[in-house]
Every structure is written in structure tokens, then in C-alpha cells.
Design a protein around this motif. Structure first.
Motif, mmCIF file in Angstrom:
data_model
loop_
_atom_site.group_PDB
_atom_site.id
_atom_site.type_symbol
_atom_site.label_atom_id
_atom_site.label_comp_id
_atom_site.label_asym_id
_atom_site.label_seq_id
_atom_site.Cartn_x
_atom_site.Cartn_y
_atom_site.Cartn_z
ATOM 1 N N PHE A 1 0.777 -1.194 0.369
ATOM 2 C CA PHE A 1 -0.263 -0.125 -0.187
ATOM 3 C C PHE A 1 0.969 1.299 -0.588
ATOM 4 O O PHE A 1 0.244 2.214 -0.848
ATOM 5 N N SER A 2 2.149 0.906 0.672
ATOM 6 C CA SER A 2 2.658 2.118 0.854
ATOM 7 C C SER A 2 3.528 2.490 -0.391
ATOM 8 O O SER A 2 4.048 3.693 -0.701
ATOM 9 N N PHE A 3 3.895 1.582 -1.067
ATOM 10 C CA PHE A 3 4.455 2.165 -2.604
ATOM 11 C C PHE A 3 3.851 2.217 -3.359
ATOM 12 O O PHE A 3 3.600 2.849 -4.091
ATOM 13 N N LEU A 4 2.206 1.657 -3.296
ATOM 14 C CA LEU A 4 1.215 2.401 -4.372
ATOM 15 C C LEU A 4 0.822 3.650 -3.942
ATOM 16 O O LEU A 4 0.352 4.534 -5.119
ATOM 17 N N ILE A 5 0.817 4.338 -2.686
ATOM 18 C CA ILE A 5 1.110 5.357 -2.158
ATOM 19 C C ILE A 5 1.890 6.488 -2.795
ATOM 20 O O ILE A 5 1.447 7.820 -3.530
ATOM 21 N N GLY A 6 3.268 5.552 -2.302
ATOM 22 C CA GLY A 6 4.267 7.034 -3.275
ATOM 23 C C GLY A 6 4.136 6.610 -4.343
ATOM 24 O O GLY A 6 4.457 7.851 -5.200
ATOM 25 N N PHE A 7 3.964 5.961 -5.405
ATOM 26 C CA PHE A 7 3.684 5.930 -7.211
ATOM 27 C C PHE A 7 2.625 6.785 -7.238
ATOM 28 O O PHE A 7 2.476 7.212 -8.082
ATOM 29 N N ALA A 8 1.780 6.900 -6.555
ATOM 30 C CA ALA A 8 0.606 8.009 -7.131
ATOM 31 C C ALA A 8 1.114 9.223 -6.679
ATOM 32 O O ALA A 8 0.667 10.108 -7.646
ATOM 33 N N THR A 9 1.459 9.228 -5.859
ATOM 34 C CA THR A 9 2.268 10.747 -6.108
ATOM 35 C C THR A 9 3.293 11.031 -6.456
ATOM 36 O O THR A 9 3.572 12.436 -7.091
ATOM 37 N N LEU A 10 3.815 10.200 -7.509
ATOM 38 C CA LEU A 10 4.490 10.365 -7.853
ATOM 39 C C LEU A 10 4.493 10.585 -9.271
ATOM 40 O O LEU A 10 4.509 12.098 -9.785
ATOM 41 N N ARG A 11 3.137 9.823 -9.684
ATOM 42 C CA ARG A 11 2.304 10.195 -11.036
ATOM 43 C C ARG A 11 1.489 11.784 -10.791
ATOM 44 O O ARG A 11 1.237 12.543 -11.775
ATOM 45 N N SER A 12 1.200 12.255 -10.249
ATOM 46 C CA SER A 12 0.716 13.164 -9.686
ATOM 47 C C SER A 12 1.244 14.685 -9.872
ATOM 48 O O SER A 12 0.491 15.495 -10.120
ATOM 49 N N GLY A 13 2.596 14.226 -10.181
ATOM 50 C CA GLY A 13 3.363 15.867 -10.255
ATOM 51 C C GLY A 13 3.332 17.052 -9.138
ATOM 52 O O GLY A 13 3.038 16.735 -8.003
ATOM 53 N N GLU A 14 2.859 18.310 -10.397
ATOM 54 C CA GLU A 14 2.578 19.136 -9.489
ATOM 55 C C GLU A 14 1.487 18.906 -7.761
ATOM 56 O O GLU A 14 1.636 19.671 -6.998
ATOM 57 N N LYS A 15 -0.028 18.889 -9.138
ATOM 58 C CA LYS A 15 -1.147 18.555 -8.109
ATOM 59 C C LYS A 15 -0.853 17.973 -6.926
ATOM 60 O O LYS A 15 -1.945 17.704 -6.072
ATOM 61 N N GLY A 16 0.093 16.951 -6.426
ATOM 62 C CA GLY A 16 0.028 16.942 -5.502
ATOM 63 C C GLY A 16 1.499 16.766 -4.971
ATOM 64 O O GLY A 16 1.919 15.700 -4.015
ATOM 65 N N GLN A 17 2.528 18.414 -4.984
ATOM 66 C CA GLN A 17 3.442 18.682 -4.385
ATOM 67 C C GLN A 17 2.994 19.281 -2.811
ATOM 68 O O GLN A 17 3.510 17.922 -1.919
ATOM 69 N N THR A 18 2.136 18.833 -2.944
ATOM 70 C CA THR A 18 1.280 19.283 -0.991
ATOM 71 C C THR A 18 1.617 17.878 -0.365
ATOM 72 O O THR A 18 1.780 18.257 0.848
ATOM 73 N N PHE A 19 0.565 16.749 -0.947
ATOM 74 C CA PHE A 19 1.131 15.860 -0.415
ATOM 75 C C PHE A 19 2.111 15.045 0.205
ATOM 76 O O PHE A 19 3.013 14.497 0.863
ATOM 77 N N LYS A 20 3.075 15.228 -1.117
ATOM 78 C CA LYS A 20 4.313 15.059 -1.097
ATOM 79 C C LYS A 20 4.942 15.311 -0.097
ATOM 80 O O LYS A 20 5.797 14.930 1.273
ATOM 81 N N ASN A 21 4.966 16.741 -0.011
ATOM 82 C CA ASN A 21 5.457 17.507 1.792
ATOM 83 C C ASN A 21 4.577 16.953 2.388
ATOM 84 O O ASN A 21 5.964 17.256 3.586
#
Length: 417
Positions: free
Chosen positions: A156-176
Motif C-alpha cells: 500500500f505504501s508503494f502504491l501511495i508513493g507511486f501515485a504521488t509521483l504520478r500526480s506531479g505538481e498537483k500532488g506536491q502538497t501531499f508529497k510535502n
């Protein structure tokens, strides 16, 4: 006037945490020898420490893995890293099994083992598909938050990380958010490890007081062989792996930083409980985070040099019990196959699950009622050393993965940086 730094003061400053940990463990071991079963009264101190570790490990694994994947520059790196990691895991597991086989062949076990009566664990039978499903997934989010679902949590952690990576700029807040969570969990684990001298001291007292006498009883000879061979493998082969990973510098940084993880593994008998100490050691060893934060959490449930050697000694002892020949080539090849399977399916919970024992007994057609109790007792008595190889093996395996994926000079570059 500035205070002058003497060699002693520098040594105490650099190694104060390790000296405190050693002092706690030494004191606990002495208490165990002196008071025997009376040390059960201080076992709650060890339980509290271990419970705090286990409570923090679930969010730690989520944030470390998800952050590592989310911050990868190129997704192609992930496939390459996985291939290298699996090759290293499989290679070291097979080497450890072969070393133990050679030890048993050189020093055969010829003795009758007294069958002790112990309560048998209930084994739930289910088909292969169901077992794989339960191993990799859960049917409710809340079930991820438990050590019993470790592989499902990692996936699950891998999938969340990969989904965050695919989200690009839109996922930046979640990446932070993932980065912040990763840092907060590191600080929390620093605080928990401050209590390690007391917690591990209490655990060592319990281990020595309760299990110490059995080490010199019926199982003395095979256990002596097991601990001797594993000690040889730990010192010689882990040194070889560290040298292969980083030359003389690799050898130095490994033995300088693996003390706390080793003592944590011995004291808790849990690969999962050793994850925080391994991650901290990997950071001190300058192993890149995107490697250590993936290899170490995955190594805890999947990479088990100690379980590999343990499987071999159990098979050898059971064969001695029932008068079977352990030296047959087909027996040895089958034993190697079993060790690889056991290394994957056994969890990181102390003395938990007897899947390996049941698999071994079933494959060789031994009587379950007689063989399983003996295998369970052996498993308990070899647990500290097996966990040491399991957990510390993850650390040196991470060095090997870094060497192969980052190049020959990875350590020199990171030390300079």
C-alpha cells in the motif's frame, strides 16, 4: 578558556549511546543469571519499550517507503532497484543456507532429542490463492495498521508513493506532507531509542533468565553448532559483503554502525523492531535514503539469512531424531528450497508463526505430533541469533544494493558530501 577535547572525551561523545546500551544489556544479563525466573518481574519494562517501538513502526514504514517512491527522479529507477534488491536477498539467503549445510556435514548431529510436550499452535488450512491474497492485501483499511499485515502495508505504501509521483505538481502538497511525516517519525524514534538501555536490559534479563538453562541441556550440541556457525557467518561473511560493497571504508562504516541494530535484534528477537535502528545506522553510513528506505523495510519480512540457517539446523536435528540420512543430495537440495520459501513467508514477529516448521515436517513426511514440538523448542532457542542475522543482514544487504545501483564509488562520494 575553551575546553580541550581529549581522545577519551571524543570517544565518550561518539559512543555514549552505545556504551549506555551495552551497560543496560550487561546489567540485565547479570540479573538474569543471578535471579533466573525471578527476572520476570522486570519483563514489563522490556515489553513497554517494545510496544512503543511496534506502535511507531507502522507509520514509520508508511512514511519512509511512500516518501522514497514519491521523491524518485525517474520511475525507471524503481524497477532496477527492485531487481538488484531481490537478487541480493536471494543470493545471501542461499549462501547462508549453504554455510550451515557445510557446518552440519562437518560436525554431524548424532544424538537422541528428548521430545518435550508443548502446546501446539493451531494451523489454519487454506488454499494457495487465499494465502497469497491474505499475505498481500487486507479487506479493510484499519487492518493495514497491524504488524500481521506487514506486506500489505508495504505494498500500500508503494502504491501511495507511486501515485504521488504520478500526480506531479498537483500532488506536491501531499508529497510535502509525506516528507514532513518521515522527519517527524525519525525524531519520534530517536526519543524512543533513548529508553533502549532500560528496555533491552530488561529483555536480555528475561532471555537469559528463562531460556539460558535450556541452552546447556538436551539441545546443547546442536545449539552450540548453530551459534558457532552463525557467529562465523556473521563475522566473516558480513565483513565480506561490507568489503564488496565499499572496500575498506565499507568494512569500517559497517562495523562502526551496526552495534545498536545488532543489540536491538538480539534483545527483541524481532526483525521488525530492528527497522528503526537499521534506518538510523544506514543514515550514519551515508546509504542513500531512496535505497535504505525501501530495502530495509522490505528486508524485515522478506530477507532472512537467520531463518535460512535455522531451517537447515531444524531439518538436521529432526533427521537425527528419526534416524534419517541428512547427507542425501536430494535432501540437501530440498532443504535449500525450503529455506528460500521460509525466508519469504515467515513474519518478523518474535517467535511468531510456525509456517516453516510445518512446511518442513510435511514435505519430509515426519510425524507432526512428535516433530513439531521439538522444532518449536529449537526455533525459540535459536531465535536471538537468527534474528541477528535476519536484521543485520538487511543492513549489509542495503550496502550491497547501493554498491550495485550507485556504482563503485558510492560510499566515497557520500562520505565526502
Amino acid at each position: 578558556m575553551a575546553k580541550q577535547n581529549t581522545p577519551l572525551s571524543i570517544f565518550l561523545k561518539n559512543y555514549s549511546d552505545i556504551l549506555l546500551l551495552l551497560g543496560g544489556i550487561l546489567a540485565g544479563s547479570i540479573l538474569g543469571l543471578v535471579f533466573g525466573k525471578g527476572v520476570e518481574v522486570i519483563k514489563p519494562l522490556g515489553d513497554i519499550f517494545l510496544n512503543m517501538l511496534f506502535t511507531a513502526i507502522i507509520p514509520l514504514i508508511f512514511f519512509t517507503i511512500a516518501t522514497s517512491i514519491a521523491t524518485l527522479e525517474k520511475t525507471e529507477k524503481l524497477g532496477k532497484l527492485f531487481s538488484i534488491m531481490l537478487a541480493v536477498f536471494l543470493g545471501t539467503v542461499i549462501v547462508s543456507a549453504v554455510v550451515m549445510i557445510l557446518g552440519v556435514l562437518l560436525f554431524p548431529i548424532h544424538q537422541e532429542i528428548i521430545l518435550s510436550k508443548v502446546p501446539l499452535e493451531t494451523i489454519q488450512e487454506s488454499n494457495v490463492g487465499t494465502q497469497i491474497t491474505q499475505l498481500l492485501t487486507v479487506n479493510d483499511f484499519s487492518e493495514l495498521l497491524t504488524r500481521k499485515s506487514m506486506l500489505a502495508l508495504i505494498l500500500f505504501s508503494f502504491l501511495i508513493g507511486f501515485a504521488t509521483l504520478r500526480s506531479g505538481e498537483k500532488g506536491q502538497t501531499f508529497k510535502n506532507f509525506l516528507k514532513s511525516g518521515d522527519e517527524v517519525m525519525k525524531q519520534l524514534l530517536h526519543l524512543i531509542m533513548k529508553t533502549a538501555p532500560i528496555g533491552l536490559g530488561a529483555y536480555f534479563a528475561y532471555q537469559v533468565g528463562i531460556f539460558g538453562p535450556q541452552l546447556f541441556g538436551t539441545y546443547a550440541k546442536p545449539l552450540g553448532l548453530y551459534y558457532a556457525v552463525c557467529g562465523f557467518y556473521f563475522i566473516v561473511f558480513f565483513s565480506l559483503y561490507a568489503f564488496m560493497a565499499g572496500g575498506k571504508k565499507g568494512l569500517t562504516v559497517f562495523w562502526k554502525n551496526n552495534i545498536t541494530p545488532s543489540l536491538t535484534a538480539l534483545g527483541t528477537c524481532s526483525s521488525i523492531a530492528t527497522i528503526p535502528a537499521n534506518l538510523e545506522a544506514a543514515e550514519e553510513m551515508k546509504i542513500p535514503n531512496h535505497i535504505s528506505h525501501i530495502v530495509i523495510p522490505l528486508g524485515a519480512p522478506l530477507h532472512k539469512d537467520g531463518s535460512s540457517t535455522g531451517s537447515i539446523i531444524k531439518i538436521a536435528i529432526l533427521f537425527a531424531m528419526f534416524g534419517k540420512d541428512f547427507t542425501e543430495p536430494s535432501t540437501l537440495l530440498l532443504a535449500l528450497g525450503i529455506t528460500v520459501i521460509v525466508s519469504v513467508v515467515e513474519g518478523g514477529i518474535p517467535n511468531g508463526g510456525y509456517i516453516g516448521e510445518v512446511l518442513t515436517i510435511t514435505v519430509y513426511g515426519l510425524p507432526m505430533e512428535q516433530a513439531l514440538p521439538a522444532a518449536m523448542i529449537i526455533g525459540t532457542l535459536i531465535d536471538p541469533m537468527a534474528t541477528l542475522l535476519n536484521a543485520n543482514g538487511d543492513l549489509v544487504a542495503t550496502m550491497l544494493v547501493a554498491r550495485i545501483s550507485e556504482g563503485k564509488k558510492w560510499l566515497s562520494k557520500n562520505l565526502v558530501a
